[in-house]
Design a protein around this motif. Sequence first.
Motif, PDB file in Angstrom:
ATOM      1  N   ASN A  70      -1.363 -16.192  13.266  1.00  0.00           N
ATOM      2  CA  ASN A  70      -0.572 -15.315  12.217  1.00  0.00           C
ATOM      3  C   ASN A  70      -1.184 -14.098  12.585  1.00  0.00           C
ATOM      4  O   ASN A  70      -1.980 -13.688  11.723  1.00  0.00           O
ATOM      5  CB  ASN A  70      -1.023 -16.133  10.738  1.00  0.00           C
ATOM      6  N   ASP A 118       0.533 -11.723  11.067  1.00  0.00           N
ATOM      7  CA  ASP A 118       1.909 -10.519  10.462  1.00  0.00           C
ATOM      8  C   ASP A 118       1.250  -9.787   9.595  1.00  0.00           C
ATOM      9  O   ASP A 118       0.165  -9.817   9.322  1.00  0.00           O
ATOM     10  CB  ASP A 118       2.399 -11.986   9.562  1.00  0.00           C
ATOM     11  N   VAL A 165       2.581  -8.445   6.949  1.00  0.00           N
ATOM     12  CA  VAL A 165       2.621  -8.748   5.414  1.00  0.00           C
ATOM     13  C   VAL A 165       1.788  -9.697   4.918  1.00  0.00           C
ATOM     14  O   VAL A 165       1.097  -9.485   3.719  1.00  0.00           O
ATOM     15  CB  VAL A 165       3.992  -9.005   5.099  1.00  0.00           C
ATOM     16  N   HIS A 205       5.627 -16.189  17.554  1.00  0.00           N
ATOM     17  CA  HIS A 205       5.887 -16.165  16.270  1.00  0.00           C
ATOM     18  C   HIS A 205       6.777 -17.273  15.827  1.00  0.00           C
ATOM     19  O   HIS A 205       7.651 -17.814  16.209  1.00  0.00           O
ATOM     20  CB  HIS A 205       6.766 -14.899  15.637  1.00  0.00           C
ATOM     21  N   ASN A 216       9.096 -12.168  18.263  1.00  0.00           N
ATOM     22  CA  ASN A 216       9.750 -11.544  17.180  1.00  0.00           C
ATOM     23  C   ASN A 216       9.587 -10.093  17.359  1.00  0.00           C
ATOM     24  O   ASN A 216       8.606  -9.335  17.704  1.00  0.00           O
ATOM     25  CB  ASN A 216       9.055 -11.774  15.805  1.00  0.00           C
ATOM     26  N   ALA A 247       8.068  -5.812  10.501  1.00  0.00           N
ATOM     27  CA  ALA A 247       7.325  -6.268   9.630  1.00  0.00           C
ATOM     28  C   ALA A 247       6.409  -7.532  10.179  1.00  0.00           C
ATOM     29  O   ALA A 247       5.624  -7.835   9.521  1.00  0.00           O
ATOM     30  CB  ALA A 247       8.200  -6.572   8.445  1.00  0.00           C
ATOM     31  N   HIS A 248       6.973  -8.315  11.057  1.00  0.00           N
ATOM     32  CA  HIS A 248       6.415  -9.674  11.414  1.00  0.00           C
ATOM     33  C   HIS A 248       6.239  -9.793  12.967  1.00  0.00           C
ATOM     34  O   HIS A 248       5.940 -10.789  13.387  1.00  0.00           O
ATOM     35  CB  HIS A 248       7.259 -10.642  10.826  1.00  0.00           C
ATOM     36  N   CYS A 306      12.165  -3.650   8.077  1.00  0.00           N
ATOM     37  CA  CYS A 306      11.615  -4.941   8.396  1.00  0.00           C
ATOM     38  C   CYS A 306      11.926  -5.107   9.798  1.00  0.00           C
ATOM     39  O   CYS A 306      11.459  -5.640  10.844  1.00  0.00           O
ATOM     40  CB  CYS A 306      12.024  -6.252   7.483  1.00  0.00           C
ATOM     41  N   TYR A 307      13.387  -5.215  10.172  1.00  0.00           N
ATOM     42  CA  TYR A 307      13.902  -5.608  11.448  1.00  0.00           C
ATOM     43  C   TYR A 307      14.910  -4.700  11.940  1.00  0.00           C
ATOM     44  O   TYR A 307      15.514  -3.875  11.154  1.00  0.00           O
ATOM     45  CB  TYR A 307      14.560  -7.018  11.262  1.00  0.00           C
ATOM     46  N   CYS A 310      12.405  -2.571   1.990  1.00  0.00           N
ATOM     47  CA  CYS A 310      12.266  -3.333   3.084  1.00  0.00           C
ATOM     48  C   CYS A 310      13.532  -3.043   4.100  1.00  0.00           C
ATOM     49  O   CYS A 310      13.476  -3.134   5.243  1.00  0.00           O
ATOM     50  CB  CYS A 310      11.953  -4.757   2.649  1.00  0.00           C
TER      51      CYS A 310
END
Length: 413
Positions: free
Chosen positions: A138, A140, A142, A189, A203, A207-208, A273-274, A323
């Motif tokens: 993990n 990530d 966020v 991910h 990913n 953001a992730h 974010c993406y 976001c």
Amino acid sequence: MMNNWSGQILNMKKDALENKLEDIAHVMLSGDLTFAGGGGVGDDEFGAVLFFFYYSRFKQSEAALDAGVELVSGIFDRVNLQLEEGNIWVSSSYLNSVGWLLEHLEQNDFLEIDTNEVFSLLDEFVFQRMMADIAEENYDLVAGALGKALYFLARLPKQPEVARYLAELVDGLARISQTVPGRGIAWRHKIQDEEGNDVYVGNLGLAHGIPGIAFFLARCVNLGIAAEKARPLIEGAVQYIFSHQQDRKKFLSHFPQWIVGDSYASESRLAWCYGDLGVGSALLQTARFMNQSQWHERALDILSDTALRFDLYKNAVQDAGLCHGTAGIGHMFNRLFRYTGHEDFKTAARYWFEKTIEMSSFPDGIAGYKAFKGKGEWQGKLDLFLGVTGIGLAIMSALGDLEPAWDEILLLS
């Protein structure tokens, strides 16, 4: 201290933005709102604290300063109570987000806090949680290991010893990395498909995903932390990202949202974010930290093309949040214009801030704003990522000379 942020340079009519900022401030300071906390980075309380302190400096507002201090006092009371009761597992990212917030306020001269005394026990706790996240893959930004790394990056000027925690994270990222033949280095991910099954993807969201890892590792190299181990990981990550760049004559976006084996979602939205804006921004910063002119030029070409994408529907832009909404897009192009001086970025920033004003169209919204939940549902939000606190902070950065150092939490500075 803040770096110089040279005034309002977008050459757009200021009245609408100033009026909207005042609408947001009026609602925030009305005393009618409850700011929920305990949810980690970006929750209502987190966003409100940043908004109040920045607005207090932007407008020399004693009322906003008092509101910010009151919220910070409430955070201290909550954390102390949790520690007394042994209940510190409220959220996997709550305590490190509080730590980052207080360090940010102290180091930017909003508050006087002896953070070394306050966080004498927190550093080791956050480190243990960070490494537990990495053990579960993990990473990530966020709600995982990279979010906790931001806490240590904030702590570093006051407590240089935390560099060893960041070096451990670099080691952890090396352990869970995967070499993809012909593509470079990736980190998997976990998402769920429509049937609820676990699927592992590469990913490409800031953001992730992998662009955030590249940014973090490059910042470590720039700081002289675990540079020898980090450099090949960065090179592999950047190679992996660029290896999935698509032909813009055939696709809406340069990059897919994520990759599953040899297949991938072929298009992605325009957002932090993406999508290309977040990926390109991360690549630009990574290139700057690594002094890589070729990466820098490629990232700049992608971002320049992204600045010409103005269709809300095609870009999946539904609302105004940081976001994946208009204020976030406008703020990122504002940042890019300040970095580069390219006029296309200024034009794009003006367009998206104009759309931000248009988005405040809900009579029952918060200062006219609601966030899109999907399936035709909308909700008034206060938090940093989706709500009016983030929108207000972005508007402040467009209007005045107060540098938005808060966007470090978004990997934008």
